[in-house]
Design an enzyme around this catalytic site. Structure first.
Site, PDB file in Angstrom:
ATOM      1  N   HIS A 135     102.282 124.450 -62.471  1.00  0.00           N
ATOM      2  CA  HIS A 135     102.969 123.226 -62.066  1.00  0.00           C
ATOM      3  C   HIS A 135     103.753 123.435 -60.774  1.00  0.00           C
ATOM      4  O   HIS A 135     103.646 122.645 -59.823  1.00  0.00           O
ATOM      5  CB  HIS A 135     103.912 122.758 -63.186  1.00  0.00           C
ATOM      6  CG  HIS A 135     104.702 121.531 -62.828  1.00  0.00           C
ATOM      7  ND1 HIS A 135     105.960 121.590 -62.260  1.00  0.00           N
ATOM      8  CD2 HIS A 135     104.393 120.220 -62.923  1.00  0.00           C
ATOM      9  CE1 HIS A 135     106.390 120.366 -62.045  1.00  0.00           C
ATOM     10  NE2 HIS A 135     105.478 119.517 -62.439  1.00  0.00           N
ATOM     11  N   THR A 447      88.848 120.996 -60.531  1.00  0.00           N
ATOM     12  CA  THR A 447      88.457 122.407 -60.635  1.00  0.00           C
ATOM     13  C   THR A 447      89.556 123.306 -61.175  1.00  0.00           C
ATOM     14  O   THR A 447      89.274 124.435 -61.591  1.00  0.00           O
ATOM     15  CB  THR A 447      87.965 122.938 -59.272  1.00  0.00           C
ATOM     16  OG1 THR A 447      88.933 122.622 -58.256  1.00  0.00           O
ATOM     17  CG2 THR A 447      86.624 122.314 -58.908  1.00  0.00           C
ATOM     18  N   CYS A 511      89.037 117.459 -56.568  1.00  0.00           N
ATOM     19  CA  CYS A 511      90.452 117.217 -56.304  1.00  0.00           C
ATOM     20  C   CYS A 511      91.326 118.348 -56.821  1.00  0.00           C
ATOM     21  O   CYS A 511      92.542 118.241 -56.839  1.00  0.00           O
ATOM     22  CB  CYS A 511      90.896 115.891 -56.908  1.00  0.00           C
ATOM     23  SG  CYS A 511      90.661 115.778 -58.687  1.00  0.00           S
TER      24      CYS A 511
END
Length: 559
Positions: A135, A447, A511
């Site tokens: 993150h 991906t 993306c």
């Protein structure tokens, strides 16, 4: 370019040695552009001479190479650039410090979506856990802020407000410097060099754009991201993560009310509060992108990420939302998952709670109508359903999206042209791409998750063992940085072939964070994708890499 050593002895020239010359990216650009302008090399060769990765030097502050470094610890170079500031250990302190005019580095064991406001306020982010697509890494790259993740030698003590490593302890308020390009954490404040985009940069990028076949979009969630992406030449938004819009001000309160609701009526009442906020966000994005395609992903993360964790936070949230601490704790326990990344998230949320997808779709369509009214031009929303593994899931969610489009058309008298597609991020979705493409109007390979699910590697925990794997040659590179072409890449190939077999002309992109990696961009060109999407600050890197792929050359070594 070469550095040559020579001597002259008794009138005779002796060449002693030669080696490749070192220079900055700015110097390499100047040399390549000048050589092309003088007719000594072609524009194509000038484009091929620049290492795309070196452009980071032009887009971010960097540490002065002459500066003295005292290395405290080393982690992963998760987001390039450099920053100095005082240590703070939570997002509230980071925000308060910024308001007071102080620069800070946010230090966390790991970040979550709750930390978005603190990450915005900080100059850089340091985490002791996480990998290149954790993150903290993904969000920092999108913001253009330096980040060092997975610095496992550091021990953070939130209660004592300290970080410790190798017998040395730093406290809140002590100053450190992050080098996001090397992964180093440095003691004190170190001298920086500010970025400068020269005319040579624009010239070379123009030549690159003329050569490339791949389109380059940006992953952008905020107006600031979108403007940055346009500045760097993005041709649309390839991923808008709507959950990042839910963590500010009154929004998080409404989200928590939705999660805590006892029934659908309660959830819809809370979602009605979010609708105008989401709509305003989308109007801004559509307006800034000026008619370029904007791909909006429906809500993806598990709901527990939106709930508080500590006793103090639970008490505070219960008071704000108007519920009891017991109910809040009980709901958090119900949502707890052993493996949340493979749990109740993605399209599974829309299947169980279709009202969430309906609110988001309505916000998109109403925003498109408003943006078209303001600009007079057509808007191109692309609605992306995440984590699909079967066509049946997509059919169910698409039916709700189409219903909202029809409702908005009836209410406004305006028809919005839109596409519904899916994020391909599970191996099964790649294998069943043919039947999924019968419903999906576009594919975007996620991906990051596809790498996780194909290799069975947690992107948040991989830093503990991927180092030895790459050092011993088991893996050629960190698969979260450079796409695993033999495994994950094969799944992408299968997905593209089977998807286009069922729907000729299917638009396909990626993306995931690989969209800004030069080697991965070359693969995307070779496999026939239409576009790549990456963090705004990596758009120029992707543009140059795409041009080099089209020209048939390998990534340059600044020859």
């Amino acid at each position: 370019m070469q550095d040559m050593e020579f001597t002259v002895e008794q009138g005779k020239l002796w060449m002693l040695q030669t080696r490749g010359g070192k220079r900055t990216a700015k110097a390499a650009l100047r040399i390549a552009v000048d050589l092309a302008n003088e007719g000594l090399i072609s524009q194509a060769e000038a484009v091929s001479r620049i290492d795309p990765g070196s452009l980071d030097q032009l887009l971010h502050p960097t540490i002065d190479p002459k500066a003295e470094r005292t290395v405290l610890a080393t982690g992963l170079p998760a987001s390039p650039g450099a920053a100095s500031g005082e240590i703070v250990f939570n997002s509230e302190e980071a925000e308060a410090a910024k308001k007071a005019g102080r620069k800070v580095i946010l230090v966390r064991v790991e970040t979550s979506p709750e930390d978005i406001h603190g990450m915005h306020a900080a100059e850089g982010i340091l985490t002791t856990r996480g990998g290149m697509t954790s993150h903290a890494a993904v969000v920092a790259r999108g913001m253009g802020k330096p980040c060092v993740s997975g610095a496992g030698s550091i021990r953070v003590d939130y209660a004592a407000q300290t970080l410790s490593v190798a017998g040395r302890t730093l406290r809140k308020g002590d100053r450190i410097t992050l080098d996001g390009s090397t992964g180093q954490v440095l003691v004190g404040e170190v001298k920086m060099l500010e970025p400068a985009l020269s005319g040579d940069f624009a010239t070379l990028m123009g030549w690159a754009d003329a050569a490339r076949k791949l389109k380059v979009r940006a992953n952008a969630d905020t107006p600031r991201d979108a403007r940055t992406a346009r500045t760097f030449g993005a041709e649309g938004i390839g991923l808008c993560r709507t959950e990042h819009m839910f963590f500010e001000g009154d929004r998080i309160v409404a989200v928590r009310e939705m999660i805590l609701a006892d029934d659908e009526t309660g959830r819809r009442a809370a979602l009605q509060k979010l609708l105008p906020m989401q709509r305003a966000d989308f109007v801004d994005l559509f307006t800034i992108m000026g008619g370029l395609p904007v791909t909006i992903r429906l809500l993806d993360p598990p709901l527990h990420e939106f709930l508080p964790h500590t006793e103090d936070e639970i008490r505070e949230v219960a008071a704000v939302v108007g519920t009891t601490m017991d109910k809040l704790k009980r709901r958090a326990a119900e949502l707890h998952e052993v493996n949340p990344m493979l749990g109740f998230r993605g399209c599974r949320l829309a299947v169980a709670y279709p009202e969430i997808a309906e609110m988001q779709a309505r916000a998109i369509f109403e925003a498109a109508v408003e943006a078209e009214r303001r600009s007079g031009g057509a808007i191109q929303p692309e609605i992306m359903v995440p984590l699909v593994m079967t066509r049946a899931e997509l059919d169910l969610v698409k039916a709700r999206i189409d219903a909202m489009a029809a409702a908005v058309e009836t209410e406004t008298g305006r028809r919005v042209s839109y596409h519904v597609g899916t994020m391909i991020e599970l191996p099964r979705a790649c294998l069943r791409a043919g039947e999924i493409a019968e419903t999906a109007e576009f594919f975007s390979f996620g991906t990051n998750d596809l790498t996780q699910t194909a290799l069975g590697i947690s992107r948040d925990d991989a830093a503990t063992f991927l180092g030895p794997y790459t050092q011993k040659g088991i893996l050629p590179a960190d698969p979260f940085i450079t796409l695993d072409q033999e495994g994950v890449g094969e799944l992408v190939r299968i997905g593209v072939e089977r998807g286009r077999g069922a729907r000729p002309g299917l638009k396909v992109g990626i993306c995931g964070e690989h969209g800004g990696d030069p080697a991965s961009v070359r693969f995307c060109h070779a496999v026939g994708l239409d576009y790549v999407s990456c963090s705004p600050y990596r758009v120029p890197i992707a543009r140059l890499a795409a041009a080099q792929a089209a020209l048939g050359g390998a990534v340059a070594s600044q020859a």
